[in-house]
Design a protein around this motif. Sequence first.
Motif, short mmCIF file in Angstrom:
data_model
loop_
_atom_site.label_atom_id
_atom_site.label_comp_id
_atom_site.label_asym_id
_atom_site.label_seq_id
_atom_site.Cartn_x
_atom_site.Cartn_y
_atom_site.Cartn_z
N MET A 183 0.83 -1.21 0.00
CA MET A 183 0.00 0.00 0.00
C MET A 183 0.86 1.25 0.00
N THR A 184 1.84 1.31 0.88
CA THR A 184 2.70 2.50 0.93
C THR A 184 3.52 2.63 -0.36
N ALA A 185 3.87 1.50 -0.98
CA ALA A 185 4.62 1.55 -2.23
C ALA A 185 3.81 2.20 -3.35
N ARG A 186 2.50 2.12 -3.25
CA ARG A 186 1.62 2.76 -4.24
C ARG A 186 1.23 4.18 -3.84
N GLY A 187 1.88 4.69 -2.79
CA GLY A 187 1.68 6.09 -2.43
C GLY A 187 0.63 6.35 -1.38
N PHE A 188 0.07 5.29 -0.79
CA PHE A 188 -0.95 5.50 0.24
C PHE A 188 -0.30 5.81 1.59
N ARG A 189 -0.94 6.70 2.31
CA ARG A 189 -0.58 6.98 3.69
C ARG A 189 -1.47 6.10 4.56
N VAL A 190 -0.89 5.15 5.26
CA VAL A 190 -1.66 4.12 5.96
C VAL A 190 -1.64 4.38 7.47
N ILE A 191 -2.82 4.41 8.05
CA ILE A 191 -2.96 4.60 9.49
C ILE A 191 -3.41 3.29 10.11
N THR A 192 -2.64 2.80 11.06
CA THR A 192 -3.01 1.62 11.83
C THR A 192 -3.29 2.04 13.26
N TYR A 193 -4.05 1.23 13.96
CA TYR A 193 -4.38 1.54 15.35
C TYR A 193 -4.63 0.23 16.09
N SER A 194 -4.69 0.28 17.39
CA SER A 194 -5.02 -0.87 18.22
C SER A 194 -6.42 -0.70 18.78
N ARG A 195 -7.31 -1.68 18.51
CA ARG A 195 -8.64 -1.60 19.10
C ARG A 195 -8.55 -1.65 20.62
N ALA A 196 -9.58 -1.12 21.27
CA ALA A 196 -9.60 -1.02 22.73
C ALA A 196 -9.28 -2.35 23.38
N GLY A 197 -8.33 -2.35 24.30
CA GLY A 197 -7.91 -3.55 25.01
C GLY A 197 -6.67 -4.21 24.45
N TYR A 198 -6.26 -3.81 23.25
CA TYR A 198 -5.02 -4.32 22.64
C TYR A 198 -3.89 -3.32 22.84
N GLY A 199 -2.67 -3.82 22.99
CA GLY A 199 -1.51 -2.95 23.11
C GLY A 199 -1.68 -1.94 24.23
N THR A 200 -1.45 -0.67 23.93
CA THR A 200 -1.61 0.37 24.95
C THR A 200 -2.94 1.12 24.81
N SER A 201 -3.84 0.63 23.96
CA SER A 201 -5.18 1.23 23.89
C SER A 201 -6.00 0.78 25.10
N SER A 202 -6.62 1.73 25.75
CA SER A 202 -7.39 1.43 26.96
C SER A 202 -8.54 0.47 26.65
N HIS A 203 -8.90 -0.33 27.65
CA HIS A 203 -10.06 -1.21 27.54
C HIS A 203 -11.34 -0.38 27.50
N ALA A 204 -12.33 -0.87 26.75
CA ALA A 204 -13.65 -0.22 26.70
C ALA A 204 -14.70 -1.29 26.97
N THR A 205 -15.31 -1.25 28.14
CA THR A 205 -16.28 -2.26 28.53
C THR A 205 -17.45 -2.31 27.56
N GLY A 206 -17.74 -3.52 27.06
CA GLY A 206 -18.90 -3.73 26.21
C GLY A 206 -18.84 -3.07 24.86
N ARG A 207 -17.64 -2.82 24.34
CA ARG A 207 -17.54 -2.12 23.06
C ARG A 207 -18.19 -2.93 21.93
N THR A 208 -18.82 -2.22 21.02
CA THR A 208 -19.39 -2.82 19.83
C THR A 208 -18.48 -2.52 18.63
N VAL A 209 -18.76 -3.14 17.51
CA VAL A 209 -18.03 -2.83 16.29
C VAL A 209 -18.20 -1.36 15.94
N ALA A 210 -19.41 -0.84 16.06
CA ALA A 210 -19.65 0.57 15.75
C ALA A 210 -18.93 1.50 16.73
N ASP A 211 -18.77 1.09 17.98
CA ASP A 211 -18.04 1.91 18.95
C ASP A 211 -16.60 2.12 18.50
#
Length: 292
Positions: A42-70
């Motif tokens: 993706m980056t080779a084709r010039g895209f700027r790619v943003i990755t993130y950790s969903r709540a509870g993974y890595g250093t992203s805080s836990h979110a009780t009862g999170r939904t996909v839409a949350d």
Amino acid sequence: MRLPDGRDLEYEVQGPSTGPVALFHHGMPGSAVPMDTVLGSMTARGFRVITYSRAGYGTSSHATGRTVADTAADCAFLLTHLGVKRYLTVGWSAGGPHALASAAVAPESVEGVLLVSSFAPFDADGLDYVEGMGAQNVAQFGTVGHGESAMRELVGQMASAVRGNTSADVATEMASLLPPVDLAVLTAEYGADNAANMDHGLSRGDEGWVADLAALTSPWGFDFGVVVAPVELWHGTVDQMVPVTHGQWLAEHLPTAEVHLEPEQGHLSIAIGSLGEKLAVLRGRVADRATS
């Protein structure tokens, strides 16, 4: 970054600073840690790619009862924070539902959706959810409905099997989920990338994985009818993690989807080294739509 409710959301940005933006939704388990074997095309084709950790993974805080839409709402806030007004969204595996949710939550911003090996809803009408899955996933989704303790126990066992292990060890533990074409991918360069990504995601415990399993198997929090952005949907016919029947169900229920069911491709092989090409096709559709 700090979210409005005080939680932390970790993220990374890769690729040219002036390129078209693609928000990448990781699998289960996963994290913001960039994987060159996944993002490089993706980056080779010039895209700027943003990755993130969903709540509870890595250093992203836990979110009780999170939904996909949350989670999609968290991402919309992140992109606003970064000053990005228009972007594409990419979802692989468990990231697929979250990519669709981004298009539902922020329709004025999400120009297109790339779905690769995505799950369908757990209560999808007419779909046998686990038919064709390997034994590990049959067991994982079989805990749903038996209480949180059962879910946590099995996720804990699965996390222990992958956390801190080599790609060869992970391949052994995941054997039932890997047709030969995926085994070849996991034991090559992608294996080390995947291990680092998962290890970071699980570095503070299993909370993100448990939350993902609960979110995937609960109502996602949005209606497919509000997804109006173009969708490029790719699925391998020999996928044993998320069977092709999930992709077929999604294809039937997403009116803007262009569908690519790839013979002899699996869950991993369909994505590694080719997401940039797939994303470029999606961007072309978006451009054509804008000029029509």
